[in-house]
Design a protein around this motif. Structure first.
Motif, PDB file in Angstrom:
ATOM      1  N   LEU A   1      47.951  32.190  46.443  1.00  0.00           N
ATOM      2  CA  LEU A   1      49.118  32.457  46.060  1.00  0.00           C
ATOM      3  C   LEU A   1      49.903  31.358  45.558  1.00  0.00           C
ATOM      4  CD1 LEU A   1      51.530  34.629  45.996  1.00  0.00           C
ATOM      5  CD2 LEU A   1      52.166  33.925  48.352  1.00  0.00           C
TER       6      LEU A   1
ATOM      7  N   ALA B   1      51.094  30.629  41.899  1.00  0.00           N
ATOM      8  CA  ALA B   1      52.742  30.368  41.632  1.00  0.00           C
ATOM      9  C   ALA B   1      52.719  29.358  40.764  1.00  0.00           C
ATOM     10  CB  ALA B   1      53.408  30.136  43.100  1.00  0.00           C
TER      11      ALA B   1
ATOM     12  N   ASN C   1      59.271  33.657  39.458  1.00  0.00           N
ATOM     13  CA  ASN C   1      58.312  33.876  40.415  1.00  0.00           C
ATOM     14  C   ASN C   1      58.743  33.311  41.837  1.00  0.00           C
ATOM     15  OD1 ASN C   1      58.722  30.968  39.878  1.00  0.00           O
ATOM     16  ND2 ASN C   1      56.562  30.286  40.585  1.00  0.00           N
TER      17      ASN C   1
ATOM     18  N   LEU D   1      58.346  35.531  45.170  1.00  0.00           N
ATOM     19  CA  LEU D   1      57.398  35.088  46.379  1.00  0.00           C
ATOM     20  C   LEU D   1      58.455  35.410  47.614  1.00  0.00           C
ATOM     21  CD1 LEU D   1      56.289  31.513  45.455  1.00  0.00           C
ATOM     22  CD2 LEU D   1      55.033  33.373  45.818  1.00  0.00           C
TER      23      LEU D   1
ATOM     24  N   ASN E   1      50.932  40.642  46.187  1.00  0.00           N
ATOM     25  CA  ASN E   1      51.954  39.784  45.176  1.00  0.00           C
ATOM     26  C   ASN E   1      51.599  38.548  44.345  1.00  0.00           C
ATOM     27  OD1 ASN E   1      54.318  37.499  45.280  1.00  0.00           O
ATOM     28  ND2 ASN E   1      55.310  39.663  45.334  1.00  0.00           N
ATOM     29  N   ALA E   2      50.363  38.035  44.918  1.00  0.00           N
ATOM     30  CA  ALA E   2      49.819  36.795  44.083  1.00  0.00           C
ATOM     31  C   ALA E   2      49.128  37.632  42.559  1.00  0.00           C
ATOM     32  CB  ALA E   2      48.717  36.292  44.818  1.00  0.00           C
TER      33      ALA E   2
END
Length: 265
Positions: A86, A90, A145, A149, A181-182
């Motif tokens: 992640l 990001a 982003n 997150l 989510n990543a």
């Protein structure tokens, strides 16, 4: 170097004939670093089947729920650490958004609120609202982003409440959402964020935002459907509705907070 009598990482005495430390798992057969070794380790980290970044990306694209279920059930060594993944994603998205931000830099004129033709002064409150709106626009262009997150624990909570009977606790839903989510951020960084450079202003901007949110919803439904081993079309409809609800609630909460900030509330 040859096999050590004790581990160089944790100092535990090694078992004769062992290749790895029984305490920390480090290889007992160590050697000095060389340029060729560094290259090998670099490509190994990205391409090797065991804990490969590319392998993880492929798995999250084709069988995300199955992959996460294996991870939650104990296959931790097999997969790249989700939190590290992640953070890497990001960082990559920050680079992409920085590039997109260069295109948007001049898309909102600095003097978006101008004096009227009659020469009357502008209400200071309107000037402040315009300044805050411009600041929010710049933030969203560069930190999209970050918003995604922050959404991780929120979406995890929605799924936890919707599927409490499955036996997954909140922490497990949180880990699942870190994985999902990543991948969503990575997918958006490759496809949708670059499109934002060309569709800068409403309503054209919504041609990017709406498909992006829809793709997020579909992916979450697909991933959670596999994770929860959904059966039947009613089960798939429900998991899609939960996905849509989570994203709509998060989008509404975000817009409310932005609106309160712009209005000075």
């Amino acid at each position: 170097m040859s096999n050590q009598s004790s581990c160089l990482n944790c100092s535990l005495d090694s078992i004769e004939g062992a290749n790895y430390c029984s305490n920390c798992g480090q290889a007992l057969n160590t050697h000095r670093f060389s340029f060729s070794h560094i290259l090998h380790e670099f490509f190994h980290a990205f391409t090797h089947t065991d804990k490969s970044v590319f392998g993880l990306i492929s798995g999250l694209a084709l069988r995300p729920g199955i992959l996460v279920r294996e991870y939650l059930n104990g296959k931790r060594k097999k997969y790249f650490n989700p939190f590290t993944f992640l953070l890497l994603v990001a960082a990559f998205s920050i680079l992409v958004l920085g590039w997109v931000g260069e295109f948007h830099k001049d898309s909102v004129p600095a003097g978006s609120v101008k004096p009227s033709a009659s020469g009357k002064s502008i209400d200071p409150n309107m000037l402040e609202i315009a300044r805050r709106a411009k600041k929010v626009g710049e933030f969203m262009n560069k930190r999209q982003n970050l918003v995604m997150l922050i959404a991780v624990p929120f979406i995890a909570l929605v799924y936890f409440l919707a599927y409490k009977k499955t036996g997954l606790n909140y922490a497990e839903h949180l880990v699942a959402n870190v994985f999902f989510n990543a991948f969503v951020i990575l997918f958006s960084s490759v496809l949708f964020y670059p499109l934002m450079a060309f569709f800068r202003q409403p309503p054209a901007m919504y041609w990017v935002l709406v498909p992006m949110l829809l793709s997020h919803c579909l992916y979450y439904a697909f991933a959670y459907g596999q994770l929860l081993q959904v059966k039947g079309w009613m089960g798939w409809v429900r998991v899609f509705m939960v996905s849509a609800l989570a994203i709509i609630l998060w989008s509404s909460l975000t817009r409310t907070i932005i609106g309160l900030y712009i209005q000075g509330g």
